[in-house]
Motif scaffolding. Structure first.
Motif, PDB file in Angstrom:
ATOM      1  N   GLU A 120      45.299  43.125  31.463  1.00 51.15           N
ATOM      2  CA  GLU A 120      44.529  43.325  30.233  1.00 51.15           C
ATOM      3  C   GLU A 120      44.221  41.981  29.570  1.00 51.15           C
ATOM      4  N   VAL A 189      39.355  51.950  31.411  1.00 48.87           N
ATOM      5  CA  VAL A 189      40.035  52.366  30.174  1.00 48.87           C
ATOM      6  C   VAL A 189      40.312  51.131  29.316  1.00 48.87           C
ATOM      7  N   TYR A 190      40.784  50.070  29.949  1.00 53.37           N
ATOM      8  CA  TYR A 190      41.007  48.809  29.213  1.00 53.37           C
ATOM      9  C   TYR A 190      39.676  48.288  28.658  1.00 53.37           C
ATOM     10  N   GLU A 192      37.071  49.889  27.704  1.00 52.29           N
ATOM     11  CA  GLU A 192      36.662  50.610  26.498  1.00 52.29           C
ATOM     12  C   GLU A 192      37.525  50.210  25.308  1.00 52.29           C
ATOM     13  N   LYS A 193      38.831  50.118  25.567  1.00 49.20           N
ATOM     14  CA  LYS A 193      39.771  49.734  24.509  1.00 49.20           C
ATOM     15  C   LYS A 193      39.416  48.356  23.942  1.00 49.20           C
TER      16      LYS A 193
END
Ligand SMILES: C[S@@+](CC[C@H](N)C(=O)[O-])C[C@H]1O[C@@H](n2cnc3c(N)ncnc32)[C@H](O)[C@@H]1O
Length: 251
Positions: A120, A189-190, A192-193
């Motif tokens: 991340e 997912v990361y 979008e986060k």
């Protein structure tokens, strides 16, 4: 940490069996829609495989910069692109120390986040490397998908046989704060986060079909084998890399 400079044979042999050229071209032209000159940065570029794939497909006047921690691989990459002037360049750098600046239209990586314990954080640096409107592209494996996509033609092949071995190995790697075997599926997912927009996800459609007598020696990933290169009978291995991409639209 693995020294990838010592894994050149593995890297080059797997990359010969990784993409269908037509599918990669489809991504560049129809999915990512790269139709104007772009400045590309490749995180963990190895010997410049993605530069080989991308540069013939992107518009003239595009440029590419690859960064990698391995001096040996960067040396090979520079040799390969020696006559490209400033269009293609390479830098030795540890991504953990790398300080990004928002100079690029595209930040891309392939099979790199899988090998890092802080994917991340590295993705944040990729995002920080692109200008507003820029694109971030991650091509990363999911070992679950890859294993589901393996078939070996012999009487004893049992697709479930190694499940416990693999589960133990990958889960413990992850729990030890290390490499994430599912990073391909988690990257979007990361993304979008971390604020990327218009996220899209694809799967590499390459299936490695090993059926000719003289070719029956190919890498079988972690399939409980002692050696990296296992003698296979006729074999099909779906590459199943997850391709995720998103756009940085500013803060
Ligand atoms: C599996 S290879 C992929 C290379 C290339 N992207 C490709 O697809 O051929 C992983 C690469 O990540 C690089 N790498 C690993 N850790 C790194 C770090 N901390 N900083 C920079 N590069 C790193 C390795 O040297 C290696 O070249």
């Amino acid at each position: 940490m693995k020294n990838w400079g010592k894994e050149k044979d593995y890297l080059t042999s797997t990359r010969q069996h990784m993409w269908n050229d037509d599918y990669f071209e489809f991504l560049v032209k129809c999915v990512w829609k790269i139709d104007k000159p772009v400045k590309i940065i490749d995180f963990g570029c190895g010997y410049g495989f993605l530069a080989q794939m991308l540069m013939p497909l992107v518009p003239e006047e595009s440029s590419y910069k690859g960064i990698d921690i391995s001096e040996e691989l960067i040396k090979d990459a520079r040799k390969q692109f020696a006559n490209h002037g400033d269009t293609v360049s390479f830098e030795v750098a540890d991504l953990n120390d790398y300080i990004p600046s928002a100079d690029y239209d595209i930040a891309i990586c392939q099979s790199v986040l899988r090998h890092l314990s802080n994917p991340e954080e590295i993705l944040k640096k990729m995002i920080a490397s692109v200008k507003t409107g820029g694109q971030v592209i991650c091509i990363e494996p999911s070992r679950r998908l890859e294993n589901a996509g393996l078939y070996i033609e012999n009487q004893n092949f049992n697709p479930f046989e190694k499940d416990d071995f693999l589960k133990e190995r990958w889960q413990s790697e992850l729990e030890a704060g290390g490499r994430d075997f599912q990073i391909g599926m988690k990257a979007p997912v990361y993304m979008e986060k971390l604020g990327l927009k218009n996220i899209g996800v694809r799967l590499n459609d390459y299936v490695d079909y090993v059926c000719q007598e003289d070719e029956k020696c190919r890498f079988i990933k972690d399939y409980g084998t002692e050696s990296k290169y296992a003698k296979a009978d006729t074999m099909l291995a779906a590459r199943c890399h997850v391709i995720s991409y998103g756009y940085y639209e500013g803060n």
